[in-house]
Design a protein around this motif. Structure first.
Motif, PDB file in Angstrom:
ATOM      1  N   PHE A 182      -2.405  33.561  39.220  1.00 14.86           N
ATOM      2  CA  PHE A 182      -1.920  32.433  38.415  1.00 14.86           C
ATOM      3  C   PHE A 182      -2.224  31.122  39.118  1.00 14.86           C
ATOM      4  O   PHE A 182      -2.297  31.063  40.347  1.00 14.86           O
ATOM      5  CB  PHE A 182      -0.423  32.546  38.075  1.00 14.86           C
ATOM      6  N   LYS A 183      -2.438  30.109  38.302  1.00 16.82           N
ATOM      7  CA  LYS A 183      -2.788  28.802  38.856  1.00 16.82           C
ATOM      8  C   LYS A 183      -1.888  27.752  38.229  1.00 16.82           C
ATOM      9  O   LYS A 183      -1.807  27.670  36.999  1.00 16.82           O
ATOM     10  CB  LYS A 183      -4.259  28.510  38.534  1.00 16.82           C
ATOM     11  N   GLU A 249       3.689   9.799  44.383  1.00 19.25           N
ATOM     12  CA  GLU A 249       3.386  11.003  43.599  1.00 19.25           C
ATOM     13  C   GLU A 249       2.520  11.946  44.413  1.00 19.25           C
ATOM     14  O   GLU A 249       1.644  11.501  45.165  1.00 19.25           O
ATOM     15  CB  GLU A 249       2.624  10.644  42.311  1.00 19.25           C
ATOM     16  N   ALA A 250       2.783  13.217  44.227  1.00 23.59           N
ATOM     17  CA  ALA A 250       1.905  14.251  44.790  1.00 23.59           C
ATOM     18  C   ALA A 250       1.579  15.224  43.674  1.00 23.59           C
ATOM     19  O   ALA A 250       2.481  15.745  43.023  1.00 23.59           O
ATOM     20  CB  ALA A 250       2.590  14.967  45.951  1.00 23.59           C
ATOM     21  N   HIS A 251       0.294  15.394  43.430  1.00 26.13           N
ATOM     22  CA  HIS A 251      -0.172  16.396  42.460  1.00 26.13           C
ATOM     23  C   HIS A 251      -0.878  17.471  43.275  1.00 26.13           C
ATOM     24  O   HIS A 251      -1.801  17.149  44.026  1.00 26.13           O
ATOM     25  CB  HIS A 251      -1.163  15.795  41.466  1.00 26.13           C
ATOM     26  N   PHE A 252      -0.461  18.713  43.121  1.00 19.73           N
ATOM     27  CA  PHE A 252      -1.121  19.746  43.924  1.00 19.73           C
ATOM     28  C   PHE A 252      -1.219  21.065  43.165  1.00 19.73           C
ATOM     29  O   PHE A 252      -0.474  21.313  42.221  1.00 19.73           O
ATOM     30  CB  PHE A 252      -0.428  19.935  45.277  1.00 19.73           C
ATOM     31  N   THR A 253      -2.183  21.879  43.594  1.00 21.95           N
ATOM     32  CA  THR A 253      -2.384  23.174  42.938  1.00 21.95           C
ATOM     33  C   THR A 253      -1.701  24.271  43.744  1.00 21.95           C
ATOM     34  O   THR A 253      -1.586  24.187  44.973  1.00 21.95           O
ATOM     35  CB  THR A 253      -3.884  23.528  42.848  1.00 21.95           C
ATOM     36  N   LEU A 254      -1.243  25.272  43.037  1.00 27.86           N
ATOM     37  CA  LEU A 254      -0.740  26.482  43.680  1.00 27.86           C
ATOM     38  C   LEU A 254      -1.417  27.667  43.006  1.00 27.86           C
ATOM     39  O   LEU A 254      -1.391  27.783  41.776  1.00 27.86           O
ATOM     40  CB  LEU A 254       0.781  26.597  43.502  1.00 27.86           C
ATOM     41  N   VAL A 255      -2.062  28.495  43.810  1.00 15.09           N
ATOM     42  CA  VAL A 255      -2.669  29.707  43.265  1.00 15.09           C
ATOM     43  C   VAL A 255      -1.961  30.904  43.894  1.00 15.09           C
ATOM     44  O   VAL A 255      -1.838  30.998  45.111  1.00 15.09           O
ATOM     45  CB  VAL A 255      -4.188  29.748  43.544  1.00 15.09           C
ATOM     46  N   GLY A 256      -1.459  31.780  43.034  1.00 11.35           N
ATOM     47  CA  GLY A 256      -0.759  32.977  43.499  1.00 11.35           C
ATOM     48  C   GLY A 256      -1.474  34.228  43.041  1.00 11.35           C
ATOM     49  O   GLY A 256      -2.057  34.252  41.956  1.00 11.35           O
ATOM     50  N   ARG A 257      -1.468  35.251  43.896  1.00 13.90           N
ATOM     51  CA  ARG A 257      -2.137  36.510  43.542  1.00 13.90           C
ATOM     52  C   ARG A 257      -1.287  37.700  43.958  1.00 13.90           C
ATOM     53  O   ARG A 257      -0.598  37.649  44.988  1.00 13.90           O
ATOM     54  CB  ARG A 257      -3.475  36.650  44.277  1.00 13.90           C
ATOM     55  N   PHE A 286      10.298  16.929  39.445  1.00 10.68           N
ATOM     56  CA  PHE A 286       9.333  18.017  39.623  1.00 10.68           C
ATOM     57  C   PHE A 286       8.937  18.586  38.267  1.00 10.68           C
ATOM     58  O   PHE A 286       9.777  18.885  37.428  1.00 10.68           O
ATOM     59  CB  PHE A 286       9.966  19.088  40.529  1.00 10.68           C
ATOM     60  N   THR A 287       7.637  18.672  38.006  1.00 13.03           N
ATOM     61  CA  THR A 287       7.141  19.357  36.812  1.00 13.03           C
ATOM     62  C   THR A 287       5.973  20.243  37.229  1.00 13.03           C
ATOM     63  O   THR A 287       5.338  20.000  38.265  1.00 13.03           O
ATOM     64  CB  THR A 287       6.606  18.367  35.744  1.00 13.03           C
ATOM     65  N   TYR A 288       5.710  21.266  36.436  1.00  6.98           N
ATOM     66  CA  TYR A 288       4.481  22.020  36.689  1.00  6.98           C
ATOM     67  C   TYR A 288       3.902  22.514  35.382  1.00  6.98           C
ATOM     68  O   TYR A 288       4.604  22.666  34.388  1.00  6.98           O
ATOM     69  CB  TYR A 288       4.714  23.189  37.657  1.00  6.98           C
ATOM     70  N   GLU A 289       2.581  22.730  35.440  1.00  7.83           N
ATOM     71  CA  GLU A 289       1.858  23.199  34.277  1.00  7.83           C
ATOM     72  C   GLU A 289       1.126  24.467  34.711  1.00  7.83           C
ATOM     73  O   GLU A 289       0.489  24.480  35.767  1.00  7.83           O
ATOM     74  CB  GLU A 289       0.847  22.115  33.891  1.00  7.83           C
ATOM     75  N   GLN A 290       1.267  25.527  33.922  1.00  6.68           N
ATOM     76  CA  GLN A 290       0.538  26.756  34.272  1.00  6.68           C
ATOM     77  C   GLN A 290      -0.863  26.677  33.680  1.00  6.68           C
ATOM     78  O   GLN A 290      -1.031  26.736  32.472  1.00  6.68           O
ATOM     79  CB  GLN A 290       1.278  27.974  33.740  1.00  6.68           C
ATOM     80  N   LEU A 291      -1.870  26.528  34.543  1.00  8.78           N
ATOM     81  CA  LEU A 291      -3.245  26.367  34.053  1.00  8.78           C
ATOM     82  C   LEU A 291      -3.852  27.708  33.658  1.00  8.78           C
ATOM     83  O   LEU A 291      -4.686  27.772  32.759  1.00  8.78           O
ATOM     84  CB  LEU A 291      -4.118  25.700  35.121  1.00  8.78           C
TER      85      LEU A 291
END
Ligand code: ZN
Length: 380
Positions: A182-183, A249-257, A286-291
């Motif tokens: 997931f990203k 602001e900090a925009h960052f990606t999280l990739v989980g496997r 805090f917000t996040y979007e599942q890409l």
């Protein structure tokens, strides 16, 4: 395109009938002259990709195509009678320049016209334009789909691209599944402020949120994950991005496997909770979007068993293992029996010019591919 034409020639010289489909997959089909009825039966497909990443190595992808070609040559030279066609496929655009695995998705019916119309690479070039430049018509892309009833099995040989086989001193791996992934795109919003005048205890520093979260990743994995869980923050953008301003602001990606869907869900839930509490602590929004969310894939136990049997028959010192990286074959797992063979990568290096696999390990992997292929292609 040059690589495609070269491979096409090699396929033809090996006695295969070759066509290039609407997305640039190069497909070489071998039916022995003495057994033309075999052509009516479901084919064994061997595939991997012809593209690479910029400044990549020479094995990632291409090795699986060339190993497939070599298998066909050996079968032909030794007059091995096969009862079904063998098709070697050099797939197109696996590395995701446009955000997917174009060739494998096209073959398995995992493309939509909307995506074909809208997909762009990071420079803004449209996929449909890139296809046109190479002489393809985006309207033909959906016709690349194969009927699963016409496929007996899909086999792929690929380099491991990681260090496990080398550490375990095994030349070859029999892969039993591919990690789900997931990203997320996560945003912390605080307050930009003067780096000199704002006291440390009165800040809403978005970067401090990222830093705290990064430290929590190993605990989240310990509590919710498995040996196969991976969490990676691969990109961080700070705004406004000046040395003397607190990042508002900090925009960052999280990739989980992980290899299991339920584990992925638990890890994702835990990340969400931790992010919320860190946001409170630093007075951030805090917000996040599942890409994207791609489920793990598990290969056919029967085909894994067949591959393992051949590995044992030729006294090959192999190990069963999962794959942390995605591969063309993952799109076939829900449709047809699918198998993936890994060859050891020296130093685990890949996507770099130093990528290397020893030729004797490649020979072992290719022989395992060949034995499995012969069993599948000669069965009644
Ligand atoms: Zn690859």
């Amino acid at each position: 395109m040059e690589a495609r034409h070269w491979v096409k020639q090699q396929f033809e010289q090996a006695g295969m009938t070759v066509h290039m489909d609407g997305v640039g997959n190069v497909c070489g089909r071998y039916v022995p002259a003495e057994n033309p009825e075999a052509n009516e039966r479901p084919a064994v497909l061997i595939g991997s990709h012809l593209d690479s990443v910029p400044a990549g190595g020479m094995f990632d992808g291409t090795l699986g195509v060339i190993a497939g070609l070599e298998c066909v040559r050996v079968i032909k030279e030794n007059n091995i009678t096969i009862n079904r066609p063998i098709e070697v496929i050099g797939t197109s655009e696996e590395e995701g320049r446009f955000g997917g695995m174009l060739g494998a998705q096209a073959l398995t019916g995992n493309l939509t016209f909307d995506w074909l119309e809208s997909a762009q690479d990071p420079t803004g070039e449209y996929l449909k334009e890139a296809l046109e430049k190479c002489g393809f018509d985006v309207h033909q892309a959906l016709h690349a789909r194969r009927d699963p009833d016409d496929i007996r099995a899909f086999l792929e040989l690929h380099i491991e691209q990681g260090p496990v086989l080398e550490i375990e001193k095994k030349p070859v791996g029999v892969v039993d599944g591919i990690s789900g992934v997931f990203k997320w795109l996560i945003k912390f919003v605080g307050k930009p402020d003067h780096a000199g005048t704002a006291p440390m205890n009165m800040r809403s520093d978005a970067f401090m949120g990222v830093a705290d979260f990064a430290h929590e990743l190993s605990r989240i994995i310990d509590e919710e994950g498995t040996d196969y869980t991976r969490l990676t923050i691969g990109r961080v953008d700070l705004k406004p991005g000046f040395a003397h301003t607190i990042p508002g602001e900090a925009h960052f990606t999280l990739v989980g496997r992980d290899m299991e869907k339920e584990v992925m869900k638990q890890v994702a839930l835990s990340c969400n909770k931790v992010l919320s509490s860190i946001a409170r602590k630093h007075n951030l929004k805090f917000t996040y979007e599942q890409l994207s969310w791609i489920e793990p894939k598990h290969f056919s136990e029967q085909l894994i068993g067949q591959i393992e049997k051949h590995a044992k028959d030729c006294e090959l010192d192999y190990m069963r293992m999962p794959s942390g990286a995605g591969h063309d074959c993952q799109f076939f797992t829900d449709l047809v029996p699918t198998g993936l063979i890994f060859v050891k990568s020296v130093g685990g290096i890949s996507h770099a010019p130093d990528e290397w696999s020893h030729w004797d390990d490649i020979e072992k992997g290719s022989n395992l591919l060949l034995r499995t292929l012969i069993e599948l292609a000669t069965e009644d």
